[in-house]
Design an enzyme around this catalytic site. Sequence first.
Site, PDB file in Angstrom:
ATOM      1  N   SER A   1      15.089   1.812 -45.493  1.00 58.13           N
ATOM      2  CA  SER A   1      14.670   3.192 -45.367  1.00 58.13           C
ATOM      3  C   SER A   1      13.943   3.575 -43.394  1.00 58.13           C
ATOM      4  CB  SER A   1      13.270   3.671 -45.492  1.00 58.13           C
ATOM      5  OG  SER A   1      12.825   3.131 -47.284  1.00 58.13           O
TER       6      SER A   1
ATOM      7  N   GLN B   1      11.710  -2.211 -42.132  1.00 62.40           N
ATOM      8  CA  GLN B   1      11.544  -3.268 -42.632  1.00 62.40           C
ATOM      9  C   GLN B   1      12.632  -3.534 -43.405  1.00 62.40           C
ATOM     10  OE1 GLN B   1       9.855  -2.486 -46.892  1.00 62.40           O
ATOM     11  NE2 GLN B   1       9.466  -4.902 -47.203  1.00 62.40           N
ATOM     12  N   GLY B   2      13.231  -4.716 -42.961  1.00 62.10           N
ATOM     13  CA  GLY B   2      14.681  -5.190 -43.713  1.00 62.10           C
ATOM     14  C   GLY B   2      14.783  -6.090 -43.376  1.00 62.10           C
ATOM     15  N   TYR B   3      14.498  -6.364 -45.611  1.00 58.87           N
ATOM     16  CA  TYR B   3      14.223  -7.014 -46.351  1.00 58.87           C
ATOM     17  C   TYR B   3      15.871  -7.259 -46.850  1.00 58.87           C
ATOM     18  CZ  TYR B   3       9.219  -8.816 -45.855  1.00 58.87           C
ATOM     19  OH  TYR B   3       8.172  -8.515 -44.777  1.00 58.87           O
ATOM     20  N   SER B   4      15.430  -6.044 -47.971  1.00 54.74           N
ATOM     21  CA  SER B   4      17.076  -5.751 -49.150  1.00 54.74           C
ATOM     22  C   SER B   4      18.334  -6.088 -48.484  1.00 54.74           C
ATOM     23  CB  SER B   4      16.754  -4.578 -49.795  1.00 54.74           C
ATOM     24  OG  SER B   4      15.769  -4.973 -49.786  1.00 54.74           O
TER      25      SER B   4
ATOM     26  N   GLU C   1       2.359  -3.802 -48.617  1.00 58.56           N
ATOM     27  CA  GLU C   1       2.940  -2.448 -49.090  1.00 58.56           C
ATOM     28  C   GLU C   1       3.125  -2.279 -50.377  1.00 58.56           C
ATOM     29  OE1 GLU C   1       7.577  -4.026 -49.220  1.00 58.56           O
ATOM     30  OE2 GLU C   1       8.151  -1.572 -49.466  1.00 58.56           O
TER      31      GLU C   1
END
Length: 394
Positions: free
Chosen positions: A164, A129-132, A247
Amino acid sequence: MDLSYTPEQEATRKTVRAWLKQNLPKRDRNDETLEYGDAARTAKAKAWQRKLYQAGYVAMGWPKQYGGHDADVMTQTIVNEELVLARAPGLIGMMGVQMVGPTLMKWGNEEQKQRYLPKILTADEIWCQGYSEPGSGSDLASLKTRAELVGDEFIINGQKVWTSSAQFADWMFCLVRTDPAAPKHRGISYVLIDMKTPGITVRPLIQMTGDAGFNEVFFEDVRVPRKNLVGELNQGWQVANSTLAHERNMLGSTTRTQQMFNGVLRIAQTRQRYGRRAADDPVMRQRLADVQIRVEAMKLHSYRQLTDAVKGRPPGIGASVNKLVSTELNHDMASLAIELLGSYGPLARNAKHVNERGIWPWEFMFTLGMIIGGGTSQIQKNIISERGLGMPRQ
Ligand SMILES: Cc1cc2nc3c(=O)[nH]c(=O)nc-3n(C[C@H](O)[C@H](O)[C@H](O)COP(=O)(O)OP(=O)(O)OC[C@H]3O[C@@H](n4cnc5c(N)ncnc54)[C@H](O)[C@@H]3O)c2cc1C
């Protein structure tokens, strides 16, 4: 709310339990954690997910056309409960199965569903997951990773952090800024990125547990085909929020919380404290009663959510309540377990006089991360108070 199981549901439980008895992989210390590091461990975890899928126990609620079983909510719940009770290893492809998979079913086009969903189930493709980003965590919509549309490609530059599983993931579902001039929520798009694309650098970060659970990910002129856009251009915020709700539910597992409580109780009943069973110590009894009340309250909350799901009612802010309550409770229970174990309780896994293979100090640190990941407790409280209780926005 009906708390009893039908004969069919009891039969399902028996079948799953028997299958797990036959097929559960031999456990080692690493299976107790959800982190994956070396290639052998990743391969073992992938093989386990594949086996579970072939038995019909992964994503049972997904439609048949995408590899699921159209299973009802109760069947899925029973299977999940049995997996946790058997202490089965977690799914290595959890972010695929529980986050991007359901998001693609809602927002993806048919080509994307056909392309990605089957490999999510079999663990042939692992997702991250590439969010932050540095500076964009709670205030996620302020993210700066830029994607410029040039012809049929996005050209991506920027950085993600705390990603992660990126060190072994095949794909990333990623939020990028496609319109820097628009108000911050309206200039974001949701794209799928092949992690082998030139220009991507992944650098593992070591957590306080000692595991490299997450990473920094750098993008330098990374070319991504436009067909990897999910939903409309600049409308990624809505797509991203679908994933976030999934999530929060994933992070708030009641069964895992109950199982942790059983572990704490076992320690209290078998260890000595000040010359008597720890469970007979009045201070410890009070602490145990406190967490047990919270575990029971959480269980009843999850039944309420289950009733809503069975009756087709929208989940509301239940996912945030789950996430907030369970992650804080799990952390408090790990802390109590360490105290019950006495002076050697905090020793880490490789220490000479380690207790219970060091799982409780590991849980203490890991669960602290869970309080932060997926939106911190403070952010969940904001959501619950504003969207659930109708309090004024801060
Ligand atoms: C174990 C773990 C795994 C993670 N995995 C991933 C991943 O795979 N992919 C990914 O994209 N991200 C991941 N994250 C990142 C996670 O989503 C962010 O850490 C989280 O959203 C918080 O952002 P931040 O760290 O920037 O903290 P900040 O947003 O800087 O917050 C700092 C503090 O300020 C508080 N705060 C901030 N805003 C408010 C507000 N409006 N009201 C009240 N308090 C506020 C926060 O609660 C916190 O206590 C992971 C994090 C952890 C710990």
